[in-house]
Design a protein around this motif. Structure first.
Motif, PDB file in Angstrom:
ATOM      1  N   THR A 233      26.174 -73.377   1.343  1.00  0.00           N
ATOM      2  CA  THR A 233      26.962 -74.562   1.666  1.00  0.00           C
ATOM      3  C   THR A 233      26.988 -74.791   3.171  1.00  0.00           C
ATOM      4  OG1 THR A 233      28.300 -74.146  -0.303  1.00  0.00           O
ATOM      5  CG2 THR A 233      29.203 -75.671   1.323  1.00  0.00           C
ATOM      6  N   ILE A 234      27.189 -73.725   3.928  1.00  0.00           N
ATOM      7  CA  ILE A 234      27.188 -73.835   5.395  1.00  0.00           C
ATOM      8  C   ILE A 234      25.812 -74.274   5.891  1.00  0.00           C
ATOM      9  CG2 ILE A 234      27.321 -72.491   7.543  1.00  0.00           C
ATOM     10  CD1 ILE A 234      29.537 -70.809   6.067  1.00  0.00           C
TER      11      ILE A 234
ATOM     12  N   ILE B 274      27.272 -76.960  -7.360  1.00  0.00           N
ATOM     13  CA  ILE B 274      27.021 -77.059  -5.918  1.00  0.00           C
ATOM     14  C   ILE B 274      25.521 -77.025  -5.645  1.00  0.00           C
ATOM     15  CG2 ILE B 274      27.271 -75.839  -3.707  1.00  0.00           C
ATOM     16  CD1 ILE B 274      30.087 -74.963  -4.780  1.00  0.00           C
ATOM     17  N   ILE B 275      24.831 -76.094  -6.284  1.00  0.00           N
ATOM     18  CA  ILE B 275      23.377 -75.986  -6.109  1.00  0.00           C
ATOM     19  C   ILE B 275      22.699 -77.285  -6.545  1.00  0.00           C
ATOM     20  CG2 ILE B 275      21.308 -74.787  -6.952  1.00  0.00           C
ATOM     21  CD1 ILE B 275      23.127 -72.213  -7.051  1.00  0.00           C
ATOM     22  N   ASN B 276      23.122 -77.837  -7.671  1.00  0.00           N
ATOM     23  CA  ASN B 276      22.559 -79.091  -8.158  1.00  0.00           C
ATOM     24  C   ASN B 276      22.816 -80.245  -7.189  1.00  0.00           C
ATOM     25  OD1 ASN B 276      21.454 -78.072 -10.523  1.00  0.00           O
ATOM     26  ND2 ASN B 276      23.236 -78.577 -11.763  1.00  0.00           N
ATOM     27  N   ALA B 277      24.042 -80.342  -6.691  1.00  0.00           N
ATOM     28  CA  ALA B 277      24.392 -81.435  -5.779  1.00  0.00           C
ATOM     29  C   ALA B 277      23.559 -81.380  -4.509  1.00  0.00           C
ATOM     30  CB  ALA B 277      25.884 -81.383  -5.449  1.00  0.00           C
TER      31      ALA B 277
ATOM     32  N   ALA C  30      20.586 -79.864  -4.115  1.00  0.00           N
ATOM     33  CA  ALA C  30      19.187 -80.151  -4.452  1.00  0.00           C
ATOM     34  C   ALA C  30      18.975 -81.644  -4.686  1.00  0.00           C
ATOM     35  CB  ALA C  30      18.769 -79.358  -5.681  1.00  0.00           C
ATOM     36  N   LEU C  31      19.928 -82.288  -5.343  1.00  0.00           N
ATOM     37  CA  LEU C  31      19.824 -83.714  -5.611  1.00  0.00           C
ATOM     38  C   LEU C  31      19.878 -84.529  -4.321  1.00  0.00           C
ATOM     39  CD1 LEU C  31      19.639 -86.024  -7.659  1.00  0.00           C
ATOM     40  CD2 LEU C  31      22.120 -85.903  -7.894  1.00  0.00           C
ATOM     41  N   THR C  32      20.811 -84.215  -3.444  1.00  0.00           N
ATOM     42  CA  THR C  32      20.891 -84.965  -2.190  1.00  0.00           C
ATOM     43  C   THR C  32      19.701 -84.659  -1.282  1.00  0.00           C
ATOM     44  OG1 THR C  32      22.353 -83.312  -1.188  1.00  0.00           O
ATOM     45  CG2 THR C  32      23.401 -85.226  -2.201  1.00  0.00           C
ATOM     46  N   GLU C  33      19.185 -83.467  -1.360  1.00  0.00           N
ATOM     47  CA  GLU C  33      18.019 -83.093  -0.538  1.00  0.00           C
ATOM     48  C   GLU C  33      16.763 -83.835  -0.985  1.00  0.00           C
ATOM     49  OE1 GLU C  33      15.873 -80.858   2.408  1.00  0.00           O
ATOM     50  OE2 GLU C  33      17.996 -81.283   2.134  1.00  0.00           O
ATOM     51  N   THR C  34      16.561 -83.921  -2.287  1.00  0.00           N
ATOM     52  CA  THR C  34      15.329 -84.523  -2.802  1.00  0.00           C
ATOM     53  C   THR C  34      15.479 -86.000  -3.140  1.00  0.00           C
ATOM     54  OG1 THR C  34      15.831 -83.968  -5.109  1.00  0.00           O
ATOM     55  CG2 THR C  34      14.596 -82.324  -3.818  1.00  0.00           C
ATOM     56  N   GLY C  35      16.688 -86.420  -3.502  1.00  0.00           N
ATOM     57  CA  GLY C  35      16.896 -87.787  -3.958  1.00  0.00           C
ATOM     58  C   GLY C  35      16.234 -88.056  -5.295  1.00  0.00           C
ATOM     59  N   ASP C  36      15.884 -86.996  -5.999  1.00  0.00           N
ATOM     60  CA  ASP C  36      15.146 -87.113  -7.257  1.00  0.00           C
ATOM     61  C   ASP C  36      15.973 -86.510  -8.392  1.00  0.00           C
ATOM     62  OD1 ASP C  36      13.326 -87.171  -9.332  1.00  0.00           O
ATOM     63  OD2 ASP C  36      11.902 -85.793  -8.379  1.00  0.00           O
ATOM     64  N   ILE C  37      16.405 -87.352  -9.308  1.00  0.00           N
ATOM     65  CA  ILE C  37      17.244 -86.925 -10.428  1.00  0.00           C
ATOM     66  C   ILE C  37      16.549 -85.874 -11.295  1.00  0.00           C
ATOM     67  CG2 ILE C  37      16.552 -88.763 -12.005  1.00  0.00           C
ATOM     68  CD1 ILE C  37      20.138 -87.748 -11.695  1.00  0.00           C
TER      69      ILE C  37
ATOM     70  N   PRO D 142      11.449 -74.950 -16.114  1.00  0.00           N
ATOM     71  CA  PRO D 142      11.408 -73.752 -15.261  1.00  0.00           C
ATOM     72  C   PRO D 142      10.898 -73.997 -13.840  1.00  0.00           C
ATOM     73  CG  PRO D 142      10.599 -73.221 -17.440  1.00  0.00           C
ATOM     74  CD  PRO D 142      10.787 -74.712 -17.397  1.00  0.00           C
ATOM     75  N   ASP D 143       9.891 -74.841 -13.674  1.00  0.00           N
ATOM     76  CA  ASP D 143       9.373 -75.119 -12.332  1.00  0.00           C
ATOM     77  C   ASP D 143      10.386 -75.886 -11.497  1.00  0.00           C
ATOM     78  OD1 ASP D 143       6.985 -73.798 -12.841  1.00  0.00           O
ATOM     79  OD2 ASP D 143       5.966 -75.627 -13.514  1.00  0.00           O
ATOM     80  N   THR D 144      11.024 -76.847 -12.113  1.00  0.00           N
ATOM     81  CA  THR D 144      12.043 -77.639 -11.414  1.00  0.00           C
ATOM     82  C   THR D 144      13.243 -76.769 -11.079  1.00  0.00           C
ATOM     83  OG1 THR D 144      11.303 -79.568 -12.646  1.00  0.00           O
ATOM     84  CG2 THR D 144      13.418 -79.737 -11.559  1.00  0.00           C
ATOM     85  N   PHE D 145      13.620 -75.908 -11.998  1.00  0.00           N
ATOM     86  CA  PHE D 145      14.733 -74.990 -11.773  1.00  0.00           C
ATOM     87  C   PHE D 145      14.433 -74.103 -10.564  1.00  0.00           C
ATOM     88  CE2 PHE D 145      17.139 -71.068 -12.709  1.00  0.00           C
ATOM     89  CZ  PHE D 145      18.410 -71.597 -12.897  1.00  0.00           C
ATOM     90  N   ASP D 146      13.219 -73.571 -10.488  1.00  0.00           N
ATOM     91  CA  ASP D 146      12.822 -72.730  -9.358  1.00  0.00           C
ATOM     92  C   ASP D 146      12.838 -73.511  -8.049  1.00  0.00           C
ATOM     93  OD1 ASP D 146      12.534 -70.512 -10.977  1.00  0.00           O
ATOM     94  OD2 ASP D 146      10.349 -70.658 -11.118  1.00  0.00           O
ATOM     95  N   LYS D 147      12.397 -74.761  -8.090  1.00  0.00           N
ATOM     96  CA  LYS D 147      12.391 -75.597  -6.876  1.00  0.00           C
ATOM     97  C   LYS D 147      13.811 -75.834  -6.392  1.00  0.00           C
ATOM     98  CE  LYS D 147      10.927 -80.066  -5.088  1.00  0.00           C
ATOM     99  NZ  LYS D 147      10.358 -81.365  -5.380  1.00  0.00           N
TER     100      LYS D 147
END
Length: 153
Positions: free
Chosen positions: A40-41, A71-74, A76-83, A90-95
């Motif tokens: 988070t930091i 938190i991890i999802n939020a 990753a979503l804001t970082e990638t902008g990709d829903i 499994p590949d998306t989960f790892d990313k």
């Protein structure tokens, strides 16, 4: 996914040990707690650190799916902008986890420095950091409407 282990840099191992050592700082109870705070930091400070050598991973099954994964999802979503980053593939989960692992590696450097600069007031320093981050977040960074729009179908 339950067999997945969360990676963290090998060179941060001693720092993790110090931050859970009740004889030293004792602020954190588990490596998972340090990892989540660090991630988070790292995100808030936009400090993302890639790494190759990993310490023993943290088992994914110790993470709370309602809070930690949210938190991890939020992030990753804001970082990638990709829903699609939220899919259970499994590949998306790892990313998604790699994004957070790298933010945690960067955030750990900030957290560790803050807590070890003056160990007698480590808890106060940590609290002050959390409060300052809350005050620093502007509308662009906290674009919850944007996230809600991405999640709308």
């Amino acid at each position: 996914m339950s067999n997945r282990r969360i990676k963290r840099p090998k060179d941060q191992e001693n720092g993790y040990k110090k931050l859970i050592d009740s004889e030293e700082f004792g602020i954190f109870s588990t490596y998972k707690d340090i990892f989540m705070a660090s991630g988070t930091i790292g995100y808030m400070e936009q400090k993302r650190l890639t790494f190759s050598g990993s310490a023993e991973g943290i088992p994914w099954n110790v993470f709370n799916l309602e809070t930690d994964e949210a938190i991890i999802n939020a992030i990753a979503l804001t970082e990638t902008g990709d829903i699609s980053i939220l899919s259970d593939d499994p590949d998306t989960f790892d990313k998604k986890l790699q994004i957070f692992e790298e933010y945690a590696a960067g955030g750990f450097e900030v957290l560790y420095k803050l807590l070890t600069e003056n160990p007698k007031i480590a808890l106060t320093s940590y609290f002050d950091l959390i409060m300052s981050m809350e005050n620093e977040v502007n509308d662009k960074d906290r674009n919850l409407k944007g996230i809600a729009d991405m999640l709308s179908f």
